[in-house]
Motif scaffolding. Structure first.
Motif: not given
Lengths: 380, 117
Positions: B79-84, B44-45, B57-59, B95-97
């Motif tokens: 589905a893949y989740d991330a939190v900013w 996610f960017v 996200w990966s940073d 963007t999610g990829s």
């Protein structure tokens, strides 16, 4: 495989293993983690209702008083204790029944160390990962404590249980016990501690990973095995690694799976505090996925490694993740023998076997557990 | 192969920040095999109005270093989740990829983070 009448599951599994040992591997689960298929016999409808309430899926209802269900294995013990349940037995199709020596154990001469009586007993090896299955028959005897910095998602007995597969696999390579079934680890009696820093998908924040490293140091454990990494580093994680090394912890970390590539060792492996482990295949070549670089200290088996996964099962995985716990298990063996972390680190690299690969690929060479412990071996 | 994967991105404000969910669906007739080099399944960017990367996200994450594989049957979604956490006020292209090595799927949306949080 009935879990009643005071018999432990291990006893039952052992007995079964002996009975069918000639057939070897009985087949593996296509396992979703922690879920097993069991037959439940009941003596009253309340028992049947209890079984169905626990079930993820009801596979079959017999005309006699039994059902086949798919259920989280952590629910089995509770069900089997109910007075209205006559038995809970595992459907016999998902266990490896005779003990196998995975190729990486053999190639690192870890089995030579075992034959000489080295077990790693007394060493504390922390697996910083997705958790460890709290009830795997090949790990249960060696499990110490657990701590979750990210909690397992789903129905698990402990918040540090493995909701992925990865941590349990790494734990088995580092230290599955030496019995009649499943696999055997590099150490066989070292205490394995689950430090859950990676989530169900296999990722974790650097803050959680750093907290896990700090925790290992504060507990005074010997070895921290980190089958994890990232292409960029983290100042907090670096600090945590320094903190741990200052307190006598030997940290081992995966070089990364960015290969083929040069000068691409990930973090924390690239930090000088960590033993960076690249990955080899069974023909002694560098695994195609393995990251390489000047930080690589040692190479260990990482392609097609067979080890434990949740649900009492076994599976074959590849990655520098799989190479790392070989080294962590050997480090545990050394520290059980009284070597300090820095002495153990030197011994691991000084006794490694030259595979003739470039030094940025193999570091000092291939892990040789027997040689590190001072045993001579002409075995490869 | 990549044509048969459809991605959608949803962004939900939470107390912590923004919760991002990338949903990937196999809209084709054949199963799609996705290979992964490690435990990273998605990325996610967020790019700000000036085109500069504001967040990735990966940073600040590490990943399990085992190769992975996931097969999506026709019609199946994952589905893949991330939190900013605590995004600064501003307008972003998020963007999610999918992070697969042999399949591609991504979705982008504009997200406005109001000021005076």
């Amino acid at each position: 495989m009935v879990y009643r009448d005071g018999k432990t599951r291990r006893d039952v599994l052992k007995a079964t293993g002996a009975a069918v040992a000639t057939t070897g591997l009985a087949g593996m689960a296509s396992a979703s983690p922690g879920t097993v298929e069991v037959n439940v016999g009941y003596s009253a409808d309340s028992g049947k209702r209890a079984a169905k309430a626990e079930a993820d899926e009801v596979v079959r209802e017999f005309n006699f008083d039994a059902v086949t269900i798919r259920v989280n294995e952590n629910a089995i013990e509770g069900l089997s204790r109910r007075p209205d349940v006559r038995y809970v037995e595992k459907n016999g199709r998902m266990h490896a029944l005779a003990q196998r020596t995975p190729w990486g154990i053999d190639r690192t001469d870890s089995e030579v160390a075992h034959a000489n009586g080295s077990t790693g007993a007394g060493a504390d090896v922390a697996i910083l990962d997705t958790g460890i299955d709290s009830d795997h028959p090949d790990l249960r005897a060696n499990l110490g404590s657990g701590r979750a910095f990210v909690k397992a998602r789903g129905k698990y007995q402990y918040d540090w249980d493995d909701d992925n597969d990865h941590g349990t696999h790494c734990a088995g390579t580092a230290g599955a016990d030496d019995d009649t079934q499943g696999v055997v680890g590099v150490s066989t009696e070292a205490t394995l501690h689950a430090v859950k820093v990676l989530d169900k998908r296999g990722s974790g924040s650097f803050s959680d990973i750093a907290a896990g490293v700090e925790y290992v140091a504060d507990r005074g454990w010997d070895v921290g095995s980190m089958s994890l990494g990232a292409s960029a580093g983290s100042a907090a994680l670096r600090d945590a690694c320094q903190y741990a090394v200052d307190r006598g912890v030997l940290l081992v970390a995966a070089a990364g799976n960015s290969g083929p590539c040069t000068d691409c060792v990930g973090y924390p492996a690239a930090y000088p505090e960590c033993v960076a482990v690249s990955s080899s295949a069974s023909d002694d070549s560098l695994s195609s996925f393995s990251s390489t670089g000047p930080e690589v200290d040692i190479i260990a088996p990482g392609t097609d490694v067979y080890s434990t996964v949740p649900g009492g099962s076994y599976a074959t995985f590849s990655g520098t993740s799989m190479a790392t716990p070989h080294v962590a298990g050997a480090a545990g063996q050394l520290m059980a023998d009284g070597y300090t972390a820095s002495e153990a680190r030197s011994r691991l690299t000084n006794t490694a076997e030259d595979l003739g690969l470039a030094s940025n690929e193999q570091g000092a060479g291939l892990l040789d557990t027997a040689a590190a412990l001072g045993y001579t071996s002409t075995d490869d | 192969m990549a044509d048969t994967l459809a991605a959608t991105l949803t962004v939900t404000p939470t107390e912590e920040g923004l919760e991002l969910t990338l949903t990937v669906e196999n809209v084709g007739d054949d199963a799609v095999d996705c290979s992964f080099a490690d435990g990273q399944r998605a990325e996610f960017v967020a790019v700000d109005a000036d085109g500069a990367e504001a967040w990735r996200w990966s940073d600040d994450r590490g990943f399990a270093m085992a190769l992975g594989n996931e097969t999506l049957a026709p019609g199946e979604t994952v589905a893949y989740d991330a939190v900013w956490a605590s995004p600064p006020a501003g307008e972003y292209e998020v963007t999610g990829s999918l992070a697969a090595t042999d399949a591609a799927a991504s979705a982008t949306m504009t997200v406005v983070v109001p000021g005076g949080r």
